[in-house]
Enzyme design. Structure first.
Site, PDB file in Angstrom:
ATOM      1  N   ASP A  54     -13.155  -9.404  -4.203  1.00 53.81           N
ATOM      2  CA  ASP A  54     -12.514 -10.617  -3.707  1.00 53.81           C
ATOM      3  C   ASP A  54     -13.429 -11.265  -2.670  1.00 53.81           C
ATOM      4  O   ASP A  54     -14.591 -10.861  -2.505  1.00 53.81           O
ATOM      5  CB  ASP A  54     -11.131 -10.296  -3.125  1.00 53.81           C
ATOM      6  CG  ASP A  54     -11.210  -9.583  -1.788  1.00 53.81           C
ATOM      7  OD1 ASP A  54     -12.278  -9.003  -1.460  1.00 53.81           O
ATOM      8  OD2 ASP A  54     -10.207  -9.594  -1.055  1.00 53.81           O
ATOM      9  N   GLU A  68      -1.140  -8.645  -5.612  1.00 52.88           N
ATOM     10  CA  GLU A  68      -2.466  -9.237  -5.814  1.00 52.88           C
ATOM     11  C   GLU A  68      -2.363 -10.721  -6.136  1.00 52.88           C
ATOM     12  O   GLU A  68      -3.180 -11.518  -5.680  1.00 52.88           O
ATOM     13  CB  GLU A  68      -3.209  -8.495  -6.924  1.00 52.88           C
ATOM     14  CG  GLU A  68      -3.645  -7.093  -6.546  1.00 52.88           C
ATOM     15  CD  GLU A  68      -4.614  -7.066  -5.392  1.00 52.88           C
ATOM     16  OE1 GLU A  68      -5.306  -8.078  -5.146  1.00 52.88           O
ATOM     17  OE2 GLU A  68      -4.679  -6.037  -4.700  1.00 52.88           O
ATOM     18  N   TYR A 125     -11.286 -10.042 -10.934  1.00 46.92           N
ATOM     19  CA  TYR A 125     -10.916  -9.372  -9.682  1.00 46.92           C
ATOM     20  C   TYR A 125      -9.534  -8.730  -9.790  1.00 46.92           C
ATOM     21  O   TYR A 125      -9.354  -7.541  -9.487  1.00 46.92           O
ATOM     22  CB  TYR A 125     -10.936 -10.335  -8.487  1.00 46.92           C
ATOM     23  CG  TYR A 125     -10.117  -9.763  -7.362  1.00 46.92           C
ATOM     24  CD1 TYR A 125     -10.596  -8.677  -6.643  1.00 46.92           C
ATOM     25  CD2 TYR A 125      -8.836 -10.243  -7.084  1.00 46.92           C
ATOM     26  CE1 TYR A 125      -9.826  -8.085  -5.657  1.00 46.92           C
ATOM     27  CE2 TYR A 125      -8.063  -9.658  -6.105  1.00 46.92           C
ATOM     28  CZ  TYR A 125      -8.555  -8.572  -5.389  1.00 46.92           C
ATOM     29  OH  TYR A 125      -7.792  -7.974  -4.443  1.00 46.92           O
ATOM     30  N   GLY A 148       3.361 -21.807  -1.849  1.00 49.26           N
ATOM     31  CA  GLY A 148       2.298 -22.679  -2.337  1.00 49.26           C
ATOM     32  C   GLY A 148       1.619 -22.175  -3.596  1.00 49.26           C
ATOM     33  O   GLY A 148       1.879 -21.063  -4.061  1.00 49.26           O
ATOM     34  N   TYR A 149       0.752 -23.031  -4.158  1.00 50.58           N
ATOM     35  CA  TYR A 149       0.040 -22.697  -5.394  1.00 50.58           C
ATOM     36  C   TYR A 149       1.016 -22.138  -6.428  1.00 50.58           C
ATOM     37  O   TYR A 149       0.913 -20.996  -6.874  1.00 50.58           O
ATOM     38  CB  TYR A 149      -1.085 -21.697  -5.135  1.00 50.58           C
ATOM     39  CG  TYR A 149      -2.133 -22.202  -4.173  1.00 50.58           C
ATOM     40  CD1 TYR A 149      -3.145 -23.059  -4.596  1.00 50.58           C
ATOM     41  CD2 TYR A 149      -2.103 -21.832  -2.828  1.00 50.58           C
ATOM     42  CE1 TYR A 149      -4.110 -23.524  -3.712  1.00 50.58           C
ATOM     43  CE2 TYR A 149      -3.060 -22.303  -1.928  1.00 50.58           C
ATOM     44  CZ  TYR A 149      -4.058 -23.145  -2.382  1.00 50.58           C
ATOM     45  OH  TYR A 149      -5.003 -23.615  -1.502  1.00 50.58           O
ATOM     46  N   CYS A 181     -26.575  -1.429   6.123  1.00 51.85           N
ATOM     47  CA  CYS A 181     -26.463  -2.881   5.971  1.00 51.85           C
ATOM     48  C   CYS A 181     -27.823  -3.538   6.184  1.00 51.85           C
ATOM     49  O   CYS A 181     -28.352  -3.554   7.305  1.00 51.85           O
ATOM     50  CB  CYS A 181     -25.445  -3.441   6.964  1.00 51.85           C
ATOM     51  SG  CYS A 181     -25.220  -5.231   6.830  1.00 51.85           S
ATOM     52  N   ARG A 214       0.817  -1.215   0.000  1.00 47.79           N
ATOM     53  CA  ARG A 214       0.000   0.000   0.000  1.00 47.79           C
ATOM     54  C   ARG A 214       0.854   1.270   0.000  1.00 47.79           C
ATOM     55  O   ARG A 214       0.315   2.378  -0.037  1.00 47.79           O
ATOM     56  CB  ARG A 214      -0.931   0.005   1.217  1.00 47.79           C
ATOM     57  CG  ARG A 214      -2.038  -1.033   1.107  1.00 47.79           C
ATOM     58  CD  ARG A 214      -2.951  -1.004   2.310  1.00 47.79           C
ATOM     59  NE  ARG A 214      -4.057  -1.956   2.125  1.00 47.79           N
ATOM     60  CZ  ARG A 214      -4.846  -2.389   3.107  1.00 47.79           C
ATOM     61  NH1 ARG A 214      -4.648  -1.941   4.340  1.00 47.79           N
ATOM     62  NH2 ARG A 214      -5.820  -3.237   2.866  1.00 47.79           N
ATOM     63  N   GLN A 235      -5.532 -16.610  -2.208  1.00 46.48           N
ATOM     64  CA  GLN A 235      -5.591 -17.828  -1.384  1.00 46.48           C
ATOM     65  C   GLN A 235      -4.491 -17.902  -0.331  1.00 46.48           C
ATOM     66  O   GLN A 235      -4.173 -18.991   0.158  1.00 46.48           O
ATOM     67  CB  GLN A 235      -5.542 -19.081  -2.278  1.00 46.48           C
ATOM     68  CG  GLN A 235      -6.712 -19.171  -3.250  1.00 46.48           C
ATOM     69  CD  GLN A 235      -6.586 -20.338  -4.191  1.00 46.48           C
ATOM     70  OE1 GLN A 235      -5.734 -20.345  -5.083  1.00 46.48           O
ATOM     71  NE2 GLN A 235      -7.428 -21.342  -4.018  1.00 46.48           N
ATOM     72  N   THR A 236      -3.905 -16.749   0.045  1.00 44.09           N
ATOM     73  CA  THR A 236      -2.832 -16.748   1.037  1.00 44.09           C
ATOM     74  C   THR A 236      -3.018 -15.570   1.988  1.00 44.09           C
ATOM     75  O   THR A 236      -3.358 -14.467   1.565  1.00 44.09           O
ATOM     76  CB  THR A 236      -1.454 -16.649   0.351  1.00 44.09           C
ATOM     77  OG1 THR A 236      -1.347 -17.676  -0.637  1.00 44.09           O
ATOM     78  CG2 THR A 236      -0.333 -16.824   1.354  1.00 44.09           C
TER      79      THR A 236
END
Length: 317
Positions: free
Chosen positions: A142, A41, A124, A85-86, A207, A29, A46-47
């Site tokens: 996401d 990104e 995304y 991973g991945y 909401c 950021r 998934q992490t």
């Protein structure tokens, strides 16, 4: 029912004010360089954030821009990624950097459609890069944003199209990158899957799920399918110099191109020693004696979609 224009303005302002005051200080950021946004990104898919931070910093030290990544070998890229991973994500970044070099002068395009042509970049990720790096008013939904939007609408199973339509209506044209990050930050830290902290939520007044008391039920959790289990015999073959025999996996499928001990699928009632001997013989091109094998133990690993147990047998040659 879509929110009224006045509601959209109020919601944007409340969310951005909250983000300005409460956003976590994360390394990606601090810089909106398109390459850095892209890397972050992809790594965050998934992490968890805490896991990604040291990998992100080491990656940028080794591959500071797309040109450096494009020049690297696949082995260097996978080594830098090892443990995250991945691994398909690492290969996608590597392939994408080479595509940028060939088609885009080594820089990421600011057009979402062009971004989606890069390996591993879907709607995304394209929206996140376009909004954060280039200031384009593109939605980026996401998992965290999906949960926030589903609760705002009070929908149990909203379609991806409905959520993207709402996100596109809400995204702030003046600060699209910050708005998308604020939506995701809210889902990660306040509008959590369980026990959402509605009392401190900046958009609680808008909401619908909170008004109905259904916030913990939105979106409805999908039942997890049973995870299949597989067993393999793995041959740990060592020579007198201490070298270990490894074989590279095929370029397609699970753990594509990774190195492993020779393996053989195991039937439920099969001994691992003869199976491991077959696996070693196949790679060595010569018969491996079953009697020379010593069973060392089991190693279990759970992937996202399957469980594997490796029954390890040692051979010294």
């Amino acid at each position: 029912m879509p929110p009224a224009p006045s509601t959209v303005i109020e919601l944007r302002g409340a969310l951005l004010n909250w983000y300005d005051a409460h956003a976590r200080d994360l390394p990606w950021r601090r810089d909106t360089d398109p390459y850095r946004v892209w890397v972050s990104e992809v790594m965050l898919q998934q992490t968890r954030v805490e896991t990604v931070i040291p990998y992100y910093e080491r990656w940028l030290a080794r591959f500071p821009d797309a040109a450096a990544l494009a020049e690297a070998s696949e082995d260097q890229v996978l080594q830098a990624w090892a443990g995250l991973g991945y691994y398909r994500r690492a290969r996608a970044l590597h392939s994408g950097a080479r595509i940028l070099r060939e088609r885009h002068g080594g820089v990421l395009p600011d057009d979402p459609d062009a971004l989606r042509e890069l390996p591993g970049v879907g709607s995304y990720t394209a929206g996140a890069i376009a909004s954060i790096a280039f200031g384009r008013a593109e939605p980026a939904v996401d998992g965290n944003a999906r949960r926030v939007l589903a609760r705002l609408l009070d929908r149990a199973a909203p379609s991806a199209g409905a959520l993207r339509e709402l996100a596109a209506r809400l995204v702030d044209a003046a600060r699209p990158g910050e708005f998308n990050q604020a939506l995701m930050e809210l889902g990660a830290t306040v509008c959590t899957p369980r026990a959402p902290r509605c009392g401190v939520c900046p958009v609680a007044a808008h909401c619908a799920a909170r008004a109905a008391g259904t916030q913990e039920e939105r979106p409805a959790r999908k039942p997890r399918p049973a995870v299949p289990a597989f067993r393999f015999a793995a041959a740990r073959v060592q020579d007198p110099d201490g070298r270990l025999l490894l074989v590279r996996r095929p370029e397609g499928g699970l753990l594509a191109g990774m190195w492993e001990f020779p393996q053989e699928p195991l039937a439920d009632d099969e001994s691992p020693i003869p199976a491991a001997a077959r696996a070693a013989s196949r790679v060595l091109g010569q018969e491996t004696e079953v009697g020379a094998g010593a069973f060392l133990g089991d190693v279990a690993h759970t992937f996202s979609h399957r469980k594997e147990t490796y029954r390890v047998v040692e051979f010294r040659i």
